[in-house]
Structure formats: C-alpha cells, structure tokens
Design an enzyme around this catalytic site. Structure first.
Site, PDB file in Angstrom:
ATOM      1  N   LYS A  41     -10.856  -3.989  -4.496  1.00 23.50           N
ATOM      2  CA  LYS A  41     -11.559  -2.790  -4.564  1.00 23.50           C
ATOM      3  C   LYS A  41     -10.835  -1.679  -5.297  1.00 23.50           C
ATOM      4  O   LYS A  41     -11.288  -0.760  -5.996  1.00 23.50           O
ATOM      5  CB  LYS A  41     -12.000  -2.267  -3.314  1.00 23.50           C
ATOM      6  CG  LYS A  41     -12.978  -2.914  -2.473  1.00 23.50           C
ATOM      7  CD  LYS A  41     -13.137  -2.283  -1.047  1.00 23.50           C
ATOM      8  CE  LYS A  41     -13.744  -3.224  -0.099  1.00 23.50           C
ATOM      9  NZ  LYS A  41     -13.607  -2.745   1.364  1.00 23.50           N
TER      10      LYS A  41
ATOM     11  N   LYS B 183       0.947  -1.208   0.049  1.00 25.68           N
ATOM     12  CA  LYS B 183       0.143  -0.155  -0.073  1.00 25.68           C
ATOM     13  C   LYS B 183       0.908   1.265   0.036  1.00 25.68           C
ATOM     14  O   LYS B 183       0.558   2.299  -0.584  1.00 25.68           O
ATOM     15  CB  LYS B 183      -0.853   0.190   1.167  1.00 25.68           C
ATOM     16  CG  LYS B 183      -2.108  -0.938   1.177  1.00 25.68           C
ATOM     17  CD  LYS B 183      -3.182  -0.411   2.123  1.00 25.68           C
ATOM     18  CE  LYS B 183      -4.244  -1.478   2.348  1.00 25.68           C
ATOM     19  NZ  LYS B 183      -5.286  -1.265   3.451  1.00 25.68           N
TER      20      LYS B 183
ATOM     21  N   LYS C 239      -4.809 -10.169  -7.172  1.00 25.07           N
ATOM     22  CA  LYS C 239      -6.289 -10.556  -6.502  1.00 25.07           C
ATOM     23  C   LYS C 239      -7.291  -9.790  -6.788  1.00 25.07           C
ATOM     24  O   LYS C 239      -6.978  -8.431  -7.197  1.00 25.07           O
ATOM     25  CB  LYS C 239      -6.236 -10.595  -4.856  1.00 25.07           C
ATOM     26  CG  LYS C 239      -5.784  -9.153  -4.192  1.00 25.07           C
ATOM     27  CD  LYS C 239      -5.876  -9.319  -2.831  1.00 25.07           C
ATOM     28  CE  LYS C 239      -5.764  -7.873  -2.048  1.00 25.07           C
ATOM     29  NZ  LYS C 239      -5.790  -7.818  -0.820  1.00 25.07           N
TER      30      LYS C 239
HETATM   31  P1  AMP Z   1     -11.165  -5.410   2.703  1.00 30.38           P
HETATM   32  O1  AMP Z   1     -12.127  -5.214   1.389  1.00 30.38           O
HETATM   33  O2  AMP Z   1      -9.860  -5.386   2.283  1.00 30.38           O
HETATM   34  O3  AMP Z   1     -11.632  -5.142   3.751  1.00 30.38           O
HETATM   35  O4  AMP Z   1     -11.463  -7.253   2.869  1.00 30.38           O
HETATM   36  C1  AMP Z   1     -12.359  -7.645   3.498  1.00 30.38           C
HETATM   37  C2  AMP Z   1     -12.454  -9.201   3.625  1.00 30.38           C
HETATM   38  O5  AMP Z   1     -12.402  -9.753   2.196  1.00 30.38           O
HETATM   39  C3  AMP Z   1     -11.177  -9.631   4.085  1.00 30.38           C
HETATM   40  O6  AMP Z   1     -11.343 -11.052   4.952  1.00 30.38           O
HETATM   41  C4  AMP Z   1     -10.143  -9.995   2.983  1.00 30.38           C
HETATM   42  O7  AMP Z   1      -9.061 -11.241   3.288  1.00 30.38           O
HETATM   43  C5  AMP Z   1     -11.292 -10.571   1.879  1.00 30.38           C
HETATM   44  N1  AMP Z   1     -10.813 -10.440   0.725  1.00 30.38           N
HETATM   45  C6  AMP Z   1     -10.681  -9.490  -0.130  1.00 30.38           C
HETATM   46  N2  AMP Z   1     -10.117  -9.510  -1.355  1.00 30.38           N
HETATM   47  C7  AMP Z   1     -10.109 -10.829  -1.602  1.00 30.38           C
HETATM   48  C8  AMP Z   1     -10.072 -11.616  -2.748  1.00 30.38           C
HETATM   49  N3  AMP Z   1      -9.635 -11.362  -3.732  1.00 30.38           N
HETATM   50  N4  AMP Z   1     -10.363 -13.064  -2.480  1.00 30.38           N
HETATM   51  C9  AMP Z   1     -10.693 -13.569  -1.439  1.00 30.38           C
HETATM   52  N5  AMP Z   1     -10.975 -12.805  -0.144  1.00 30.38           N
HETATM   53  C10 AMP Z   1     -10.818 -11.418  -0.426  1.00 30.38           C
END
Ligand code: AMP
Ligand code: TRP
Length: 342
Positions: free
Chosen positions: A207, A120, A204
């Site tokens: 967002k 990041k 991956k």
């Molecule tokens: P975040 O959007 O970073 O707050 O992530 C929220 C949750 O979604 C966390 O548990 C992440 O590990 C999971 N997550 C985010 N991106 C992925 C992805 N591409 N595949 C699987 N899990 C994800």
C-alpha cells in the site's frame, strides 16, 4: 514436538488488516482468500486493526471511514458475518489491556530484531512513536486475547508470529501455567503468500509504494487493471518451459505466480499453457483473469461503501461477539498474574 505445548482449548482463527488505505492484490491473495476458506471450517475473528494504524499518524476525519472500507473489503471478498466475527480492534478493550501485560513480558532485545520496524523506522528510529516499536506486542495481544491457535497472514508477518509464540511461551513459563496460552501457528502456505510489486520483482506489493502502477487495487476498474499489467515490468525473453528457468527473473516469476494464485493452477501448469509465448500474449491473458476474479469483488465493495449503515451494523455486532470471547479470557489472565480483585 507438540507445538501447542499442552494447550487443549478449542481451535480458533484470528487475523487483522490495518485501515491505512485501499487493499491490493497481495492482501487479497495473501490473506483475504484464506479468510474466506477458513470461515467454513473454524471459528474465526477478522479484525480491522485501527490501533495498529495509529502507530503512525492518521487523520481523525478519515479513520472511521478507512475502518469501514476494510470491513467492506472483507465482506465483498466473501467473509460472511453469519460465520465469522468482523470488528474494529479499538472497540474491544482486551487488546490494549493485554498489550500492556505483554509489554512487561516481551524483552526489548526481541523487539529490536523486528525487521518490519527497522524498515518502517529507517534512519528515523529515534523519532518514530513508541507505539510503532511496540506494534508486534499489540499483535500478540490481538491473537492471544482470544487464545487463537491459527493466524492466516502473508509471508511478511512470519517474524511477528514468531514473536507472538515467544511471548505466549514466556508468559506460560513465567507464571507457571503450561498450556494457558496456545502458541499460535501462522498459516502462510499457498501460492499468494508473497506477491511482489509490478514495477520491481524484488519488492513486495505494498500500500505504501509511491507508485500506484506497482499494485493492483481491489477498487481498480477494468481499464486500470489492464493498463497496469501491460506496463508491468518483464524482460525481453519469453515465458519459459520450466520453473527453474524463472530463477533470476523475479518479475516474470511474480506474474506467473499471480496467474497461478488467481486461477488455482500450479506454476508449472501456467508455464505449460504459455511456454514460448511473448509477454504480449501472457500479460493480456493475466489481465483478463484478474478482471474476471476481481470485478465481482469491486462491484460488491462499491455497494457496501454506498451503504455504510449496513457495514456499521456488522462492526457493532462483531465487537459485541468478540468481547464475549475475550472478557472471560482477560479475567483468567488477571487472575494468573495475581492482580487485586481476582
Ligand atoms: P497490511 O496491508 O500490512 O495490513 O497486510 C494485511 C495482510 O495482507 C497481512 O496478512 C499481510 O501479510 C498480507 N500482505 C500484505 N502485502 C502482501 C503481499 N505483497 N503479498 C502477500 N500478502 C501480503
Ligand atoms: N501486522 C499485520 C499486518 O501489517 C496486521 C495485524 C495486526 C495482524 N494484528 C494482527 C495480523 C493479528 C494477524 C494477527 O499485516
């Protein structure tokens, strides 16, 4: 080895998501579907981690709404406020207080190794906020302010969970209180733990990817979902017969994985169904399946977004319930550390 190291308290599940934009298929398959399952077997807290969000600037006019949107997505996906606690992190003071105590337990060297920070911050590491650096310490505090034992997350959070365990263990050792904090276990297994970008099978789904075509958002309509899968990168080959033939074909592997996660089939069963077919057949089948699974969620999501008062009630009562659990734990923590008045 007994991973709980003498911890004998109740099992409790904690997880959180940042209110920094619409949720996508990776969030859904990696985390949300697990939340929905776990609420039937465990005491669960599902937080909207707005304090983590502000480690990078968030528009004050948007933040509260972004928080409601994640709460609405939890509810739409099937998290039931009668079973699980849903609340905003900033409403429960234990998070920030314990994060400070943990800042004094965690070592600078541990944080310097965090790959998510390096990703990041990039070349800007001198100019990002101190909060972004300390982000994983706050995450440990989130979990341990409730003595949570299990944390459902996607694979990208593995290193942060290891840090939470290290902090818990060092706290227990430093203050001579074995088993005071549990060593929280990540719940990462399962087919959806790492969903990749539709444009690049080595990155991956995220967002923050500038290309909206790289991800399926929970709010995408039917045509958009179909179009994004149609445009998803693949290769000139066919769907293979065997899993080991997916090696070196990350985009194909990802689409097969998404199909498996959405349908509940194993990867091999998906191959059995589509082997020898071209992507002109497989992609529309995948789009239909995704629409079937996601449409009821996006319908409910829009209903909740149209009723912010209902969401706000859930958040307010969730915050109260969460504080009831963390308040006595924080009193214990202050006592263990020997602060005046304890
Ligand atoms: P975040 O959007 O970073 O707050 O992530 C929220 C949750 O979604 C966390 O548990 C992440 O590990 C999971 N997550 C985010 N991106 C992925 C992805 N591409 N595949 C699987 N899990 C994800
Ligand atoms: N860092 C997590 C993410 O980006 C969000 C998060 C914050 C979290 N605190 C947490 C996840 C506690 C699980 C437990 O996805």
């Amino acid at each position: 080895m007994d991973t709980q190291q003498d911890y004998s308290g109740p099992q409790r599940v904690f997880s959180g998501m940042q209110p920094t934009g619409a949720l996508h298929l990776g969030n859904y398959l990696g985390a949300l579907t697990k939340f929905v399952d776990l609420q039937n077997t465990h005491e669960c807290l599902f937080c909207i981690v707005d304090l983590h969000a502000v480690t990078v600037f968030q528009d004050p006019k948007q933040l509260a709404n972004q928080t409601r949107e994640i709460a609405a997505a939890y509810l739409a996906a099937g998290v039931d406020p009668a079973k699980a606690i849903i609340y905003p992190q900033s409403q429960v003071a234990a998070h920030t207080e314990l994060a400070w105590f943990f800042n004094c337990v965690a070592r600078v060297g541990w944080l310097s190794r965090m790959t998510q920070f390096k990703d990041k911050a990039g070349k800007n590491s001198e100019r990002v906020s101190v909060g972004l650096y300390a982000y994983p310490v706050l995450q440990a505090a989130d979990i341990l302010a409730f003595k949570a034992t299990h944390v459902p997350v996607g694979e990208d959070q593995k290193q942060h969970l290891e840090l939470s365990r290290d902090i818990a263990q060092k706290f227990n050792n430093d203050f001579g209180v074995p088993g005071f904090f549990p060593l929280p276990e990540p719940l990462i297994q399962g087919p959806g733990a790492r969903i990749m970008s539709l444009r690049d099978g080595t990155k991956k789904m995220s967002k923050s990817d500038p290309s909206d075509n790289s991800r399926i958002n929970l709010t995408d309509d039917v045509e958009t979902i179909a179009k994004k899968f149609r445009k998803a990168r693949t290769d000139a080959g066919m769907v293979p017969e065997m899993i080991d033939e997916l090696a070196g074909r990350p985009e194909v592997k990802n689409l097969v994985g998404i199909y498996a996660a959405l349908s509940g089939l194993k990867d091999q069963q998906v191959l059995d169904q589509f082997a020898g077919q071209g992507f002109g057949v497989f992609k529309p089948a995948l789009a239909d399946l995704a629409v079937e699974k996601l449409r009821p969620i996006s319908t409910r999501l829009n209903e909740y977004l149209a009723n912010p008062d209902e969401v706000d009630k859930v958040l307010a009562s969730g915050a109260e319930r969460a504080a009831k659990i963390s308040t006595p734990i924080m009193a214990e923590v202050r006592k263990v550390m020997g602060f005046w008045g304890t």
